[in-house]
Motif scaffolding. Structure first.
Motif, PDB file in Angstrom:
ATOM      1  N   PHE A  34      -8.223  -2.953 -13.475  1.00 30.57           N
ATOM      2  CA  PHE A  34      -6.797  -2.827 -13.500  1.00 30.57           C
ATOM      3  C   PHE A  34      -5.953  -3.904 -13.003  1.00 30.57           C
ATOM      4  CE2 PHE A  34      -2.731  -0.903 -12.262  1.00 30.57           C
ATOM      5  CZ  PHE A  34      -2.330  -0.052 -13.237  1.00 30.57           C
ATOM      6  N   THR A  35      -6.292  -4.234 -11.560  1.00 29.71           N
ATOM      7  CA  THR A  35      -5.728  -5.507 -10.974  1.00 29.71           C
ATOM      8  C   THR A  35      -5.876  -6.823 -11.507  1.00 29.71           C
ATOM      9  OG1 THR A  35      -5.811  -4.215  -8.913  1.00 29.71           O
ATOM     10  CG2 THR A  35      -5.225  -6.613  -8.848  1.00 29.71           C
ATOM     11  N   THR A  36      -7.021  -7.004 -12.189  1.00 30.60           N
ATOM     12  CA  THR A  36      -7.605  -8.332 -12.680  1.00 30.60           C
ATOM     13  C   THR A  36      -6.830  -8.380 -13.956  1.00 30.60           C
ATOM     14  OG1 THR A  36      -9.771  -8.284 -11.707  1.00 30.60           O
ATOM     15  CG2 THR A  36      -9.465  -9.643 -13.679  1.00 30.60           C
ATOM     16  N   LEU A  37      -6.713  -7.542 -14.828  1.00 29.14           N
ATOM     17  CA  LEU A  37      -5.989  -7.701 -16.226  1.00 29.14           C
ATOM     18  C   LEU A  37      -4.463  -7.522 -16.082  1.00 29.14           C
ATOM     19  CD1 LEU A  37      -8.417  -5.470 -18.378  1.00 29.14           C
ATOM     20  CD2 LEU A  37      -8.158  -7.872 -18.208  1.00 29.14           C
ATOM     21  N   LEU A  38      -3.896  -6.628 -15.273  1.00 27.60           N
ATOM     22  CA  LEU A  38      -2.339  -6.519 -15.187  1.00 27.60           C
ATOM     23  C   LEU A  38      -1.655  -7.215 -14.138  1.00 27.60           C
ATOM     24  CD1 LEU A  38      -2.280  -2.581 -16.162  1.00 27.60           C
ATOM     25  CD2 LEU A  38      -2.347  -4.759 -17.494  1.00 27.60           C
ATOM     26  N   ASP A  39      -2.494  -7.598 -13.104  1.00 25.57           N
ATOM     27  CA  ASP A  39      -1.951  -8.358 -11.807  1.00 25.57           C
ATOM     28  C   ASP A  39      -0.997  -7.443 -10.925  1.00 25.57           C
ATOM     29  OD1 ASP A  39      -1.899 -10.496 -10.132  1.00 25.57           O
ATOM     30  OD2 ASP A  39      -0.149 -11.257 -10.935  1.00 25.57           O
ATOM     31  N   GLY A  44      -6.154   2.930  -6.686  1.00 26.89           N
ATOM     32  CA  GLY A  44      -7.476   2.991  -5.930  1.00 26.89           C
ATOM     33  C   GLY A  44      -7.842   1.773  -5.080  1.00 26.89           C
ATOM     34  N   CYS A  45      -7.010   0.775  -5.327  1.00 31.86           N
ATOM     35  CA  CYS A  45      -7.156  -0.720  -4.744  1.00 31.86           C
ATOM     36  C   CYS A  45      -7.003  -0.148  -3.133  1.00 31.86           C
ATOM     37  CB  CYS A  45      -6.302  -1.506  -5.053  1.00 31.86           C
ATOM     38  SG  CYS A  45      -7.002  -2.330  -6.707  1.00 31.86           S
ATOM     39  N   GLY A  46      -7.778  -0.880  -2.486  1.00 33.75           N
ATOM     40  CA  GLY A  46      -7.916  -0.488  -0.761  1.00 33.75           C
ATOM     41  C   GLY A  46      -8.727   0.382  -0.573  1.00 33.75           C
ATOM     42  N   LEU A  47      -9.276   1.416  -1.247  1.00 37.22           N
ATOM     43  CA  LEU A  47      -9.822   2.571  -0.998  1.00 37.22           C
ATOM     44  C   LEU A  47     -11.297   1.895  -0.119  1.00 37.22           C
ATOM     45  CD1 LEU A  47      -9.631   5.403  -3.674  1.00 37.22           C
ATOM     46  CD2 LEU A  47      -9.109   5.130  -1.279  1.00 37.22           C
ATOM     47  N   THR A  48     -12.163   0.988  -0.650  1.00 41.89           N
ATOM     48  CA  THR A  48     -12.914   0.448   0.269  1.00 41.89           C
ATOM     49  C   THR A  48     -12.862   0.028   1.776  1.00 41.89           C
ATOM     50  OG1 THR A  48     -14.354  -0.188  -1.898  1.00 41.89           O
ATOM     51  CG2 THR A  48     -14.884  -1.014   0.202  1.00 41.89           C
ATOM     52  N   THR A  49     -11.750  -0.743   1.691  1.00 38.36           N
ATOM     53  CA  THR A  49     -11.233  -1.286   2.981  1.00 38.36           C
ATOM     54  C   THR A  49     -10.795   0.148   3.689  1.00 38.36           C
ATOM     55  OG1 THR A  49     -10.304  -3.178   2.010  1.00 38.36           O
ATOM     56  CG2 THR A  49      -9.528  -2.458   4.064  1.00 38.36           C
ATOM     57  N   ALA A  50     -10.299   1.088   3.336  1.00 40.80           N
ATOM     58  CA  ALA A  50      -9.739   2.269   4.145  1.00 40.80           C
ATOM     59  C   ALA A  50     -11.086   2.763   4.577  1.00 40.80           C
ATOM     60  CB  ALA A  50      -8.863   3.069   3.212  1.00 40.80           C
ATOM     61  N   VAL A  60      -5.255   4.078  11.368  1.00 46.49           N
ATOM     62  CA  VAL A  60      -4.025   3.313  11.000  1.00 46.49           C
ATOM     63  C   VAL A  60      -4.230   2.375  10.151  1.00 46.49           C
ATOM     64  CG1 VAL A  60      -2.312   1.965  12.186  1.00 46.49           C
ATOM     65  CG2 VAL A  60      -2.958   4.246  13.494  1.00 46.49           C
ATOM     66  N   THR A  61      -5.394   1.841  10.308  1.00 45.86           N
ATOM     67  CA  THR A  61      -5.841   0.572   9.379  1.00 45.86           C
ATOM     68  C   THR A  61      -6.120   1.165   7.803  1.00 45.86           C
ATOM     69  OG1 THR A  61      -6.431  -0.921  11.128  1.00 45.86           O
ATOM     70  CG2 THR A  61      -7.322  -1.370   8.805  1.00 45.86           C
ATOM     71  N   ALA A  62      -6.811   2.433   8.155  1.00 46.26           N
ATOM     72  CA  ALA A  62      -7.108   3.026   6.791  1.00 46.26           C
ATOM     73  C   ALA A  62      -6.009   3.401   6.030  1.00 46.26           C
ATOM     74  CB  ALA A  62      -8.074   4.258   7.095  1.00 46.26           C
ATOM     75  N   PHE A  63      -5.013   3.933   6.704  1.00 39.78           N
ATOM     76  CA  PHE A  63      -3.671   4.385   6.052  1.00 39.78           C
ATOM     77  C   PHE A  63      -3.046   3.286   5.452  1.00 39.78           C
ATOM     78  CE2 PHE A  63       0.811   5.569   5.791  1.00 39.78           C
ATOM     79  CZ  PHE A  63       0.565   6.694   5.080  1.00 39.78           C
ATOM     80  N   ASP A  64      -3.083   2.197   6.229  1.00 38.96           N
ATOM     81  CA  ASP A  64      -2.388   0.938   5.714  1.00 38.96           C
ATOM     82  C   ASP A  64      -3.044   0.310   4.450  1.00 38.96           C
ATOM     83  OD1 ASP A  64      -0.280   1.021   7.836  1.00 38.96           O
ATOM     84  OD2 ASP A  64      -1.583  -0.500   9.047  1.00 38.96           O
ATOM     85  N   ASN A  66      -4.880   2.165   2.275  1.00 40.44           N
ATOM     86  CA  ASN A  66      -4.731   2.948   1.093  1.00 40.44           C
ATOM     87  C   ASN A  66      -4.552   4.549   1.680  1.00 40.44           C
ATOM     88  OD1 ASN A  66      -4.501   4.601  -1.090  1.00 40.44           O
ATOM     89  ND2 ASN A  66      -6.009   3.161  -2.436  1.00 40.44           N
ATOM     90  N   PRO A  67      -3.353   5.245   1.597  1.00 45.78           N
ATOM     91  CA  PRO A  67      -2.999   6.474   2.176  1.00 45.78           C
ATOM     92  C   PRO A  67      -4.087   7.467   1.481  1.00 45.78           C
ATOM     93  CG  PRO A  67      -0.949   5.504   1.711  1.00 45.78           C
ATOM     94  CD  PRO A  67      -2.087   4.274   1.387  1.00 45.78           C
ATOM     95  N   LEU A  68      -4.351   7.292   0.300  1.00 49.01           N
ATOM     96  CA  LEU A  68      -5.176   8.014  -0.541  1.00 49.01           C
ATOM     97  C   LEU A  68      -6.607   8.460   0.051  1.00 49.01           C
ATOM     98  CD1 LEU A  68      -5.355   9.607  -3.272  1.00 49.01           C
ATOM     99  CD2 LEU A  68      -6.098   7.586  -4.389  1.00 49.01           C
ATOM    100  N   ILE A  69      -6.832   7.579   0.665  1.00 44.78           N
ATOM    101  CA  ILE A  69      -8.451   7.871   1.429  1.00 44.78           C
ATOM    102  C   ILE A  69      -8.380   8.948   2.295  1.00 44.78           C
ATOM    103  CG2 ILE A  69      -7.938   6.641   3.844  1.00 44.78           C
ATOM    104  CD1 ILE A  69     -11.076   6.428   1.809  1.00 44.78           C
ATOM    105  N   PHE A  70      -7.340   9.498   2.663  1.00 47.35           N
ATOM    106  CA  PHE A  70      -7.242  10.888   3.449  1.00 47.35           C
ATOM    107  C   PHE A  70      -7.239  11.975   2.513  1.00 47.35           C
ATOM    108  CE2 PHE A  70      -5.425   8.005   6.477  1.00 47.35           C
ATOM    109  CZ  PHE A  70      -6.267   7.948   7.437  1.00 47.35           C
ATOM    110  N   VAL A  71      -7.245  11.699   1.218  1.00 49.76           N
ATOM    111  CA  VAL A  71      -7.539  12.892   0.268  1.00 49.76           C
ATOM    112  C   VAL A  71      -8.946  12.731  -0.250  1.00 49.76           C
ATOM    113  CG1 VAL A  71      -6.751  13.725  -2.320  1.00 49.76           C
ATOM    114  CG2 VAL A  71      -5.037  13.091  -0.440  1.00 49.76           C
ATOM    115  N   VAL A  72      -9.537  11.536  -0.555  1.00 48.74           N
ATOM    116  CA  VAL A  72     -10.701  11.150  -1.136  1.00 48.74           C
ATOM    117  C   VAL A  72     -11.886  11.505  -0.104  1.00 48.74           C
ATOM    118  CG1 VAL A  72     -12.110   9.414  -2.291  1.00 48.74           C
ATOM    119  CG2 VAL A  72      -9.487   9.443  -2.914  1.00 48.74           C
TER     120      VAL A  72
END
Length: 95
Positions: A34-39, A44-50, A60-64, A66-72
């Motif tokens: 998605f990011t590669t094609l549409l820039d 979902g980006c940042g879930l691995t980092t989170a 705190v870093t996880a929330f920064d 991608n906040p979605l990590i607290f659902v996933v």
């Protein structure tokens, strides 16, 4: 049956990727299409980092990242448990 193997492989890849990045400092993730094609940053980006930040007990870093990590994060084990339970029921019904 084939879809279950694909799901299992994807989940194992994600877990291996997160744990290797968190504890070995080695990252081998797949770039976001998605990011590669549409820039544009996808939801979902940042879930691995989170996930890595959560593995280091840094919410705190996880929330920064991608906040979605607290659902996933809580939903993933529940999904896996229901998947295995359903598979077991299917196998028992087939007997």
């Amino acid at each position: 049956m084939r879809a279950r193997w694909i799901e299992t492989a994807v989940i194992l890849f994600i877990l291996t990727s997160v744990l290797s990045k968190a504890y070995l400092g080695v990252g081998f993730t797949i770039p976001c299409v998605f990011t590669t094609l549409l820039d544009v940053r996808c939801p979902g980006c940042g879930l691995t980092t989170a996930a890595v930040a959560l593995a280091h007990l840094d919410p705190v870093t996880a929330f920064d990242a991608n906040p979605l990590i607290f659902v996933v994060a809580p939903a993933l084990p529940v999904y896996v448990w229901f998947s295995f339970r359903d598979e077991r029921r299917r196998r028992e019904a087939a007997r």
